[in-house]
Structures are given as structure tokens and as C-alpha cells.
Motif scaffolding. Structure first.
Motif, PDB file in Angstrom:
ATOM      1  N   UNK A  98      -8.946  10.745 -17.686  1.00  0.00           N
ATOM      2  CA  UNK A  98     -10.138  10.687 -18.206  1.00  0.00           C
ATOM      3  C   UNK A  98     -10.805   9.197 -18.607  1.00  0.00           C
ATOM      4  N   UNK A  99     -11.887   9.050 -17.708  1.00  0.00           N
ATOM      5  CA  UNK A  99     -12.294   7.907 -17.875  1.00  0.00           C
ATOM      6  C   UNK A  99     -13.650   7.490 -18.996  1.00  0.00           C
ATOM      7  N   UNK A 100     -13.774   6.353 -19.449  1.00  0.00           N
ATOM      8  CA  UNK A 100     -14.720   6.136 -20.293  1.00  0.00           C
ATOM      9  C   UNK A 100     -16.138   6.585 -19.948  1.00  0.00           C
ATOM     10  N   UNK A 101     -17.020   6.828 -20.848  1.00  0.00           N
ATOM     11  CA  UNK A 101     -18.255   7.279 -20.631  1.00  0.00           C
ATOM     12  C   UNK A 101     -19.051   6.091 -19.750  1.00  0.00           C
ATOM     13  N   UNK A 102     -19.655   6.662 -18.899  1.00  0.00           N
ATOM     14  CA  UNK A 102     -20.376   5.781 -17.934  1.00  0.00           C
ATOM     15  C   UNK A 102     -19.787   5.095 -16.667  1.00  0.00           C
ATOM     16  N   UNK A 103     -18.397   5.318 -16.650  1.00  0.00           N
ATOM     17  CA  UNK A 103     -17.589   5.132 -15.455  1.00  0.00           C
ATOM     18  C   UNK A 103     -17.096   6.488 -14.646  1.00  0.00           C
ATOM     19  N   UNK A 104     -16.853   6.111 -13.286  1.00  0.00           N
ATOM     20  CA  UNK A 104     -16.339   7.222 -12.427  1.00  0.00           C
ATOM     21  C   UNK A 104     -15.138   6.547 -11.376  1.00  0.00           C
ATOM     22  N   UNK A 105     -14.609   7.597 -11.023  1.00  0.00           N
ATOM     23  CA  UNK A 105     -13.811   7.405  -9.790  1.00  0.00           C
ATOM     24  C   UNK A 105     -14.728   7.186  -8.613  1.00  0.00           C
ATOM     25  N   UNK A 106     -14.994   6.183  -7.911  1.00  0.00           N
ATOM     26  CA  UNK A 106     -15.920   6.358  -6.873  1.00  0.00           C
ATOM     27  C   UNK A 106     -15.463   6.354  -5.572  1.00  0.00           C
ATOM     28  N   UNK A 107     -14.076   6.205  -5.351  1.00  0.00           N
ATOM     29  CA  UNK A 107     -13.526   6.330  -3.902  1.00  0.00           C
ATOM     30  C   UNK A 107     -12.007   6.179  -4.339  1.00  0.00           C
ATOM     31  N   UNK A 108     -11.351   7.156  -3.402  1.00  0.00           N
ATOM     32  CA  UNK A 108      -9.746   7.150  -3.074  1.00  0.00           C
ATOM     33  C   UNK A 108      -9.459   6.561  -1.626  1.00  0.00           C
ATOM     34  N   UNK A 109      -8.684   5.734  -1.369  1.00  0.00           N
ATOM     35  CA  UNK A 109      -8.351   5.116  -0.150  1.00  0.00           C
ATOM     36  C   UNK A 109      -7.260   5.918   0.349  1.00  0.00           C
ATOM     37  N   UNK A 110      -7.188   5.596   1.773  1.00  0.00           N
ATOM     38  CA  UNK A 110      -6.228   6.240   2.479  1.00  0.00           C
ATOM     39  C   UNK A 110      -4.666   5.932   1.600  1.00  0.00           C
ATOM     40  N   UNK A 111      -3.918   7.056   1.594  1.00  0.00           N
ATOM     41  CA  UNK A 111      -2.842   6.694   0.842  1.00  0.00           C
ATOM     42  C   UNK A 111      -1.581   6.254   1.907  1.00  0.00           C
ATOM     43  N   UNK A 112      -0.888   5.347   1.182  1.00  0.00           N
ATOM     44  CA  UNK A 112       0.517   4.838   1.756  1.00  0.00           C
ATOM     45  C   UNK A 112       1.738   5.859   1.330  1.00  0.00           C
ATOM     46  N   UNK A 113       2.770   5.616   1.747  1.00  0.00           N
ATOM     47  CA  UNK A 113       3.826   6.513   1.459  1.00  0.00           C
ATOM     48  C   UNK A 113       3.913   6.439  -0.154  1.00  0.00           C
ATOM     49  N   UNK A 114       3.836   7.728  -0.760  1.00  0.00           N
ATOM     50  CA  UNK A 114       3.676   7.841  -2.249  1.00  0.00           C
ATOM     51  C   UNK A 114       5.129   7.946  -2.768  1.00  0.00           C
ATOM     52  N   UNK A 115       6.147   7.882  -1.991  1.00  0.00           N
ATOM     53  CA  UNK A 115       7.691   7.933  -2.368  1.00  0.00           C
ATOM     54  C   UNK A 115       8.110   6.874  -3.334  1.00  0.00           C
ATOM     55  N   UNK A 116       9.318   7.033  -4.127  1.00  0.00           N
ATOM     56  CA  UNK A 116      10.073   6.035  -4.693  1.00  0.00           C
ATOM     57  C   UNK A 116      11.213   5.541  -3.798  1.00  0.00           C
ATOM     58  N   UNK A 117      11.545   4.153  -4.089  1.00  0.00           N
ATOM     59  CA  UNK A 117      12.376   3.661  -3.263  1.00  0.00           C
ATOM     60  C   UNK A 117      13.572   2.973  -4.263  1.00  0.00           C
ATOM     61  N   UNK A 118      14.617   3.164  -3.657  1.00  0.00           N
ATOM     62  CA  UNK A 118      15.931   2.344  -4.412  1.00  0.00           C
ATOM     63  C   UNK A 118      15.932   1.122  -3.733  1.00  0.00           C
ATOM     64  N   UNK A 119      16.049   0.008  -4.558  1.00  0.00           N
ATOM     65  CA  UNK A 119      16.275  -1.450  -3.902  1.00  0.00           C
ATOM     66  C   UNK A 119      17.670  -1.919  -4.738  1.00  0.00           C
ATOM     67  N   UNK A 120      18.620  -2.100  -3.793  1.00  0.00           N
ATOM     68  CA  UNK A 120      19.929  -2.417  -4.369  1.00  0.00           C
ATOM     69  C   UNK A 120      20.352  -3.904  -4.384  1.00  0.00           C
ATOM     70  N   UNK A 121      21.220  -3.906  -5.342  1.00  0.00           N
ATOM     71  CA  UNK A 121      21.798  -5.491  -5.673  1.00  0.00           C
ATOM     72  C   UNK A 121      22.549  -5.589  -4.354  1.00  0.00           C
ATOM     73  N   UNK A 122      22.930  -6.614  -3.764  1.00  0.00           N
ATOM     74  CA  UNK A 122      23.384  -6.986  -2.402  1.00  0.00           C
ATOM     75  C   UNK A 122      24.839  -6.467  -2.490  1.00  0.00           C
ATOM     76  N   UNK A 123      25.527  -6.452  -3.733  1.00  0.00           N
ATOM     77  CA  UNK A 123      26.756  -5.971  -3.982  1.00  0.00           C
ATOM     78  C   UNK A 123      27.169  -4.814  -3.548  1.00  0.00           C
ATOM     79  N   UNK A 124      25.969  -4.166  -3.633  1.00  0.00           N
ATOM     80  CA  UNK A 124      26.007  -2.404  -3.418  1.00  0.00           C
ATOM     81  C   UNK A 124      25.497  -1.754  -2.276  1.00  0.00           C
TER      82      UNK A 124
END
Length: 324
Positions: A98-124
Motif C-alpha cells: 500500500x503506497x502513499x497517496x500520490x505515488x504508484x508502482x511505475x515499473x517492475x524489472x525482469x526478475x533475478x533468481x528470487x530464491x534464498x541462499x545459504x552462505x556458509x562459514x569456511x569451517x563448514x
């Protein structure tokens, strides 16, 4: 006959002002938008102006305790409403439904991979999320990720982590966490895809609404700006994200509610999966709807009402009561 030399006076280029957060990722995204528009419209000048938002300033409190997603957008929106800037570039997942009055979503760009990623500490590095030992500490600032991971991996310990992407990676590398969960798209945009240890499949972690796409917000009815932004619009991504945002809007959820989605568009058929989970991960309400892409908004609303009827409303009411 005496000739006179005529001097040529160049007309200054019309300047379009783009407002952005100051974080490195936000600027990478904004500069990409600026460069693409400059390529399409060489007769115009595009200027980036930056500012901090409340969400950038308050880093010692979890997002769920300090408000909704407007934390990362309000200052940018105020700038547009004052006329100081023409449009703002957001990670769409940060933009309220829900956007403030007077504003709108003007554009949605091409999506990158929407997934979540695990970044691991080196020891693991020889382990996965599933094979980490009991009590291993995983960092995330998202209640959506937290609830789903608690559901699938109750033996792990979860700890809040705030800050921009570089700050989170530094905290991981310094040994404060065994692993952290980040968005694949953010890592890829910052050329850090090599840090991805594991991409979490949808059956483990449904992603955030709008994750992986950029949402460009502008003043409602600003036909000049809307015409410029149209060259960046991606129809398949827009349909998927409109369904996701309608789902979230109908549930009235924000940062403080564990809501996840996944969308697939094949030909003209849009498949939307959504879930609402309790904070402890013990209860997960999930279902899927399918229909024509042109009915994206209706599909999102339909799925939200369906989940409410299946028990999601009880979870939402409990979370709302706890946050007061």
C-alpha cells in the motif's frame, strides 16, 4: 559585404532525478536503471541522489520490532512527493503493498533468481544446511526465513543479523555465525555469487514477495516518467509480482509476519503458492492457486482468503497481538 558568424547555444539537457538508498546494493541497482535509461534516452540527463532511510540508521534492533517495510522507503517517497526527485528504485521486496497517496508502482524489472541462499562459514564448507550439527548458529533478520527454517531444521539455532550485505558477510567471516541466509539476487548483483554455498529450494523456503525484482516508484499520473520507465518493464515478472503483492496486501502482512510465496508462469498460466507460518515454525498453512496471468491480482487475493479460511488468520492474529 560583411559576413557575420552566428554562435550556436546548446540547450541544457532535461535532468531526471533518481532517488536511492546509499547502500552498495541499492546503488548498484539504481545505477543499472540509470544506465539503461541513459542508453534508451541519450537526449536526457539522469542524476542519482542518495539518502539514508530509518531502516538504514537503526541497526541494533530487529526489523520486526521497529515497524513495517516503510522503514526503507519513506524518506525516498517524501522526496518524490516534494518534487525533489522523479522516481525511486527499490528492491521490490522492500516496497510496501500500500503506497502513499500520490505515488504508484511505475515499473517492475525482469526478475533475478528470487530464491534464498545459504552462505556458509569456511569451517563448514563440507556441510549443508541439513547436515549442520545440532546448535549450529544460522543468521537471518527475516521472520519468513526463520519460521520456515525452524520448521524444517528444529535442531539449529537462529540468531538475528542486521546490516547491509557486506556487514552481514563480515559478521559471518568473523565467526559469529556458522552460516547466514541471504537473497540469491543480492549476492549476484554485487558479483558475490561465488559466496553462495547452497540455494534453498521452494519446498524448504518460499521466498519473499517481490524478491529478485526491482520496483520503480514514481508520482501517480506522471506520464513523462511512466513513458520512460516502460522500456524497463518486464511483463512476466510484473504478472508474477502483482499476484504476490495482492496476496500479501490481502493478508496485511509486512516484515513482522512470516509470509512466503513462489510463482511460476508457463505460457499464460500463472501458478501461485503461498504460506503463512507461526513464528516457532510449528504451524505452516500453505496452498496453491492457478489461473490466467491477466488475473494476477485476483489470484493473489483468492489464495490469501483461502489460507485465512484454512487457519492462517489465527496465526496472523496471534502475531499481531504479540507485537503490540
Amino acid at each position: 559585404m560583411q559576413s557575420t558568424a552566428s554562435s550556436t547555444v546548446s540547450t541544457p539537457k532535461r535532468t531526471i532525478r533518481i532517488v536511492s538508498r546509499k547502500s552498495q546494493l541499492a546503488l548498484i541497482q539504481t545505477h543499472w536503471v540509470r544506465d539503461e535509461l541513459q542508453r534508451h534516452f541519450p537526449e536526457l540527463a539522469f542524476e542519482v541522489v542518495t539518502m539514508d532511510t530509518q531502516g538504514d540508521k537503526v541497526l541494533d534492533v530487529s526489523l520486526s520490532k521497529i515497524g513495517d517495510k516503510g522503514l526503507f522507503t519513506q524518506e525516498l517517497e517524501d522526496s518524490m512527493l516534494r518534487g525533489d526527485s522523479d522516481f525511486a528504485v527499490h528492491s521490490l521486496k522492500d516496497l510496501p503493498t500500500r503506497l502513499p497517496q500520490g505515488l504508484m508502482l511505475g515499473c517492475v524489472t525482469k526478475r533475478e533468481d528470487p530464491a534464498d541462499a545459504l552462505v556458509m562459514h569456511e569451517k563448514n564448507k563440507d556441510k549443508t544446511l541439513a547436515t549442520l550439527p545440532e546448535g549450529a548458529v544460522i543468521g537471518t533478520s527475516s521472520l519468513r526465513r526463520l519460521a520456515q527454517l525452524r520448521h524444517h531444521y528444529p535442531h539449529l539455532t537462529f540468531k538475528d543479523i542486521r546490516g547491509n550485505l557486506n556487514t552481514r558477510l563480515r559478521k559471518l567471516d568473523e565467526g559469529g555465525y556458522d552460516g547466514i541466509i541471504l537473497a540469491v539476487a543480492g549476492l549476484q548483483r554485487m558479483d558475490m555469487g561465488d559466496r553462495i554455498h547452497e540455494i534453498l529450494p521452494a519446498d524448504i523456503s518460499l521466498h519473499a514477495v517481490g524478491q529478485g525484482a526491482l520496483g520503480i516508484e514514481c508520482r501517480a499520473g506522471d506520464e513523462e516518467i511512466l513513458a520512460l520507465l516502460s522500456v524497463l518493464s518486464d511483463a512476466p515478472t510484473t504478472a508474477r509480482c502483482l499476484a504476490e503483492r495482492a496476496f500479501l496486501r490481502e493478508l496485511e502482512g509486512g516484515c513482522q509476519v512470516p509470509i512466503g510465496v513462489n510463482t511460476v508462469l508457463e505460457d499464460d498460466t500463472l501458478t501461485l503458492t503461498g504460506l503463512v507460518a507461526s513464528l516457532d515454525g510449528q504451524r505452516v498453512i500453505q496452498n496453491t492457486v492457478q489461473g490466467p496471468a491477466q488475473t494476477a491480482d485476483d489470484l493473489g487475493t483468492q489464495l490469501a482468503k483461502q489460507l485465512r479460511a484454512e487457519g492462517a488468520q489465527v496465526i496472523l492474529d496471534e502475531i499481531t497481538a504479540e507485537s503490540r
